[in-house]
Write a protein that holds these residues in place. Sequence first.
Motif, PDB file in Angstrom:
ATOM      1  N   UNK A  12      14.668  76.365  26.358  1.00 15.33           N
ATOM      2  CA  UNK A  12      15.147  77.221  25.684  1.00 15.33           C
ATOM      3  C   UNK A  12      15.913  76.765  24.528  1.00 15.33           C
ATOM      4  N   UNK A  13      16.984  75.923  24.928  1.00 16.16           N
ATOM      5  CA  UNK A  13      17.861  75.146  24.087  1.00 16.16           C
ATOM      6  C   UNK A  13      17.004  74.418  23.178  1.00 16.16           C
ATOM      7  N   UNK A  14      16.062  73.790  23.427  1.00 20.33           N
ATOM      8  CA  UNK A  14      15.076  73.312  22.450  1.00 20.33           C
ATOM      9  C   UNK A  14      14.537  73.991  21.327  1.00 20.33           C
ATOM     10  N   UNK A  15      14.034  75.229  21.874  1.00 19.85           N
ATOM     11  CA  UNK A  15      13.610  76.300  21.041  1.00 19.85           C
ATOM     12  C   UNK A  15      14.361  76.545  20.053  1.00 19.85           C
ATOM     13  N   UNK A  16      15.796  76.753  20.404  1.00 20.92           N
ATOM     14  CA  UNK A  16      16.906  77.215  19.478  1.00 20.92           C
ATOM     15  C   UNK A  16      17.298  76.182  18.394  1.00 20.92           C
ATOM     16  N   UNK A  17      17.370  74.980  18.964  1.00 21.59           N
ATOM     17  CA  UNK A  17      17.573  73.630  18.016  1.00 21.59           C
ATOM     18  C   UNK A  17      16.411  73.898  16.938  1.00 21.59           C
ATOM     19  N   UNK A  18      15.070  73.960  17.375  1.00 15.69           N
ATOM     20  CA  UNK A  18      13.954  73.857  16.328  1.00 15.69           C
ATOM     21  C   UNK A  18      13.778  74.989  15.565  1.00 15.69           C
ATOM     22  N   UNK A  19      14.601  76.101  15.914  1.00 17.28           N
ATOM     23  CA  UNK A  19      14.601  77.335  15.264  1.00 17.28           C
ATOM     24  C   UNK A  19      15.352  77.158  13.979  1.00 17.28           C
ATOM     25  N   UNK A  20      16.662  76.369  14.064  1.00 14.55           N
ATOM     26  CA  UNK A  20      17.663  76.079  13.027  1.00 14.55           C
ATOM     27  C   UNK A  20      16.794  75.353  11.860  1.00 14.55           C
ATOM     28  N   UNK A  21      15.755  74.935  12.217  1.00 14.86           N
ATOM     29  CA  UNK A  21      14.906  74.020  11.191  1.00 14.86           C
ATOM     30  C   UNK A  21      13.553  74.898  10.484  1.00 14.86           C
ATOM     31  N   UNK A  22      13.757  76.138  10.913  1.00 14.59           N
ATOM     32  CA  UNK A  22      12.731  76.856  10.279  1.00 14.59           C
ATOM     33  C   UNK A  22      11.578  77.169  11.291  1.00 14.59           C
ATOM     34  N   UNK A  23      11.600  76.685  12.611  1.00 15.74           N
ATOM     35  CA  UNK A  23      10.230  76.923  13.281  1.00 15.74           C
ATOM     36  C   UNK A  23      10.594  78.417  13.835  1.00 15.74           C
TER      37      UNK A  23
END
Length: 142
Positions: free
Chosen positions: A59-70
């Motif tokens: 979940x933390x990984x998803x959040x980090x990647x969403x900050x880059x537009x994923x």
Amino acid sequence: MKQLLVFVLFAAMMCWLMFSPIYKHVLIIRQGLLQQEADYLLEVGASGKYGYIDGAMIADSRQRLSEYGFVESKLRYEVSTTSVDAGDDAAFPLPRGTGIKLVITYPYEQLLQIDKLIGITPHSSEARMVGRGMKMSEYVAE
């Protein structure tokens, strides 16, 4: 008529030459970010403190990647091990020497559609870019 055809072909080629490197750059950056995130999760998850990659880490990984537009809902994570044990259960960390495998995938999202202008067939709608890796667990029970 010939001049019109030459103009149309030249315009299509110019559009492709101008915009294709931009889309390729986005593709390379996304692929790099997926691989970097996979490497990071494996480094943390296989450390002596954890020995697993659980849902909270993902979940933390998803959040980090969403900050880059994923788009978080389009990211897929697959955690597996070199043994029969699950690698995503915090209650049962993997012992030292057991491999943790991680695969993160994300769709291309019509990123290469501009290649159609010059006759290159883009990836199918089901195709996904991948970041993957494997690391041996360093967890030792006290």
